[in-house]
Design an enzyme around this catalytic site. Structure first.
Site, mmCIF file in Angstrom:
data_model
loop_
_atom_site.group_PDB
_atom_site.id
_atom_site.type_symbol
_atom_site.label_atom_id
_atom_site.label_comp_id
_atom_site.label_asym_id
_atom_site.label_seq_id
_atom_site.Cartn_x
_atom_site.Cartn_y
_atom_site.Cartn_z
ATOM 1 N N CYS A 35 -31.438 59.496 -50.868
ATOM 2 C CA CYS A 35 -30.361 60.138 -50.105
ATOM 3 C C CYS A 35 -30.462 59.803 -48.624
ATOM 4 C CB CYS A 35 -30.375 61.645 -50.333
ATOM 5 S SG CYS A 35 -29.846 62.083 -51.997
ATOM 6 N N GLU A 71 -26.480 65.177 -52.345
ATOM 7 C CA GLU A 71 -26.060 64.515 -51.118
ATOM 8 C C GLU A 71 -25.261 63.253 -51.420
ATOM 9 O OE1 GLU A 71 -29.048 65.697 -51.984
ATOM 10 O OE2 GLU A 71 -30.364 65.912 -50.243
#
Length: 162
Positions: free
Chosen positions: A115, A75
């Site tokens: 993330c 991500e």
């Protein structure tokens, strides 16, 4: 004292075929990105695909390193690449797929804490929510309308201005 209750709303799809065509394609790109992950230590492969408001799709995969903290999740790989190459574009959606090499996973796997913070930062930066879709290698897909659905009390840059 004030007591508040925080609630979240998510959507759960039985599989990728229930998503709209554009989101299906984005999720397929996350599955493609997953195949390019470098994860010799954890054997846990993750792929991410971002849809930007300029129509570009940016993919990323997790990249591990023998010095564990030096690796980077899929991500954040995709988000930071998009930020570096398309600094004026907004991220509209992110699709994430994750699974172990050793065991096929059909449970949706959400973004890790680091993330989540990176996604929150970009939502704040662009003043626009990012739709988040995540799944395992196959099976159910979870949709969030915003990172705030799973991280309602995110750390924000405004706190640094105190």
């Amino acid at each position: 004292m004030i007591k508040k209750q925080l609630t979240s709303e998510i959507e759960i799809y039985d599989d990728i075929s229930e998503l709209d065509k554009d989101t299906q394609e984005l999720m397929k790109k996350s599955l493609e990105a997953r195949k390019k992950a470098y994860a010799p230590y954890s054997n846990f492969l993750v792929g991410a695909a971002l849809l930007l408001d300029n129509g570009e799709v940016v993919k990323g995969s997790n990249q591990e390193n023998a010095s564990y903290p030096s690796g980077l999740c899929a991500e954040r790989t995709a988000i930071y690449w998009a930020g570096a190459n398309y600094p004026d574009s907004k991220i509209l959606k992110i699709a994430i797929s994750a699974s172990s090499v050793k065991k096929k996973n059909d449970q949706p796997i959400p973004p890790c804490g680091a993330c989540r913070q990176a996604i929150a930062e970009y939502e704040q930066k662009q003043n626009h929510a990012i739709e988040i879709y995540f799944m395992g290698l196959e099976g159910k897909v979870v949709k969030l309308n915003s990172l705030a659905d799973i991280l309602p009390l995110a750390f924000e840059s405004k706190y640094l201005e105190l």
